[in-house]
Design a protein around this motif. Structure first.
Motif, mmCIF file in Angstrom:
data_model
loop_
_atom_site.group_PDB
_atom_site.id
_atom_site.type_symbol
_atom_site.label_atom_id
_atom_site.label_comp_id
_atom_site.label_asym_id
_atom_site.label_seq_id
_atom_site.Cartn_x
_atom_site.Cartn_y
_atom_site.Cartn_z
ATOM 1 N N LYS A 26 -5.045 32.689 11.801
ATOM 2 C CA LYS A 26 -6.303 32.043 11.804
ATOM 3 C C LYS A 26 -6.105 30.903 12.623
ATOM 4 O O LYS A 26 -7.159 30.349 13.374
ATOM 5 C CB LYS A 26 -6.598 31.838 10.348
ATOM 6 N N ASP A 27 -5.069 30.161 12.570
ATOM 7 C CA ASP A 27 -4.987 28.723 13.331
ATOM 8 C C ASP A 27 -4.834 29.227 15.030
ATOM 9 O O ASP A 27 -5.502 28.404 15.576
ATOM 10 C CB ASP A 27 -3.552 28.193 12.774
ATOM 11 N N GLN A 28 -4.196 30.285 15.027
ATOM 12 C CA GLN A 28 -4.196 30.647 16.542
ATOM 13 C C GLN A 28 -5.692 31.117 17.055
ATOM 14 O O GLN A 28 -5.876 30.810 18.308
ATOM 15 C CB GLN A 28 -3.183 31.758 16.774
ATOM 16 N N LEU A 29 -6.340 31.812 16.227
ATOM 17 C CA LEU A 29 -7.587 32.331 16.770
ATOM 18 C C LEU A 29 -8.485 30.886 16.875
ATOM 19 O O LEU A 29 -9.280 30.978 17.862
ATOM 20 C CB LEU A 29 -8.435 32.989 15.548
ATOM 21 N N LEU A 30 -8.427 29.926 15.879
ATOM 22 C CA LEU A 30 -9.049 28.701 16.196
ATOM 23 C C LEU A 30 -8.937 28.223 17.372
ATOM 24 O O LEU A 30 -9.714 27.616 18.418
ATOM 25 C CB LEU A 30 -8.927 27.722 15.120
ATOM 26 N N GLY A 31 -7.512 27.997 17.765
ATOM 27 C CA GLY A 31 -7.029 27.479 19.204
ATOM 28 C C GLY A 31 -7.772 27.977 20.464
ATOM 29 O O GLY A 31 -8.096 27.743 21.314
ATOM 30 N N LEU A 32 -7.592 29.576 20.021
ATOM 31 C CA LEU A 32 -8.116 30.420 21.419
ATOM 32 C C LEU A 32 -9.726 30.210 21.449
ATOM 33 O O LEU A 32 -10.193 30.191 22.542
ATOM 34 C CB LEU A 32 -7.854 31.911 21.133
ATOM 35 N N LYS A 33 -10.503 30.037 20.385
ATOM 36 C CA LYS A 33 -11.834 29.841 20.359
ATOM 37 C C LYS A 33 -12.224 28.466 21.140
ATOM 38 O O LYS A 33 -13.110 28.470 21.922
ATOM 39 C CB LYS A 33 -12.530 29.788 19.134
ATOM 40 N N LYS A 34 -11.419 27.631 20.798
ATOM 41 C CA LYS A 34 -11.607 26.274 21.454
ATOM 42 C C LYS A 34 -11.278 26.563 22.914
ATOM 43 O O LYS A 34 -12.006 25.714 23.827
ATOM 44 C CB LYS A 34 -10.720 25.032 20.970
ATOM 45 N N GLU A 35 -10.195 27.023 23.239
ATOM 46 C CA GLU A 35 -9.761 27.351 24.645
ATOM 47 C C GLU A 35 -11.290 28.069 25.585
ATOM 48 O O GLU A 35 -11.375 27.666 26.564
ATOM 49 C CB GLU A 35 -8.479 27.984 24.832
#
Length: 75
Positions: A26-35
């Motif tokens: 979920k943390d990685q997904l959040l980072g990818l969404k921001k990118e």
């Protein structure tokens, strides 16, 4: 032969994702969404240096979501 290398790289990345906990995913997904959001703005302002990164991020988001779904279904 180049296609084989890409397939091997993807399966390695997928194995790394499967080893992560749902919270890490979920943390990685959040980072990818921001990118992805930042890339969209760069494209709109004609400042995008690497257009292929948009596609890579979109697919990585799909991979993470798929694995999160699999882990949720397995419970």
């Amino acid at each position: 032969m180049a296609a084989k290398k890409k397939t091997e790289a993807k399966s390695g990345a997928t194995a790394d994702l499967r080893a992560k906990t749902p919270d890490e995913l979920k943390d990685q997904l959040l980072g990818l969404k921001k990118e992805q959001f930042n890339l969209r703005f760069q494209r709109a302002t004609q400042q995008l240096e690497k257009p292929s990164r948009v596609r890579e991020v979109r697919r990585e988001v799909a991979r993470v979501k798929t694995i999160l779904g699999e882990k949720a279904k397995a419970k």
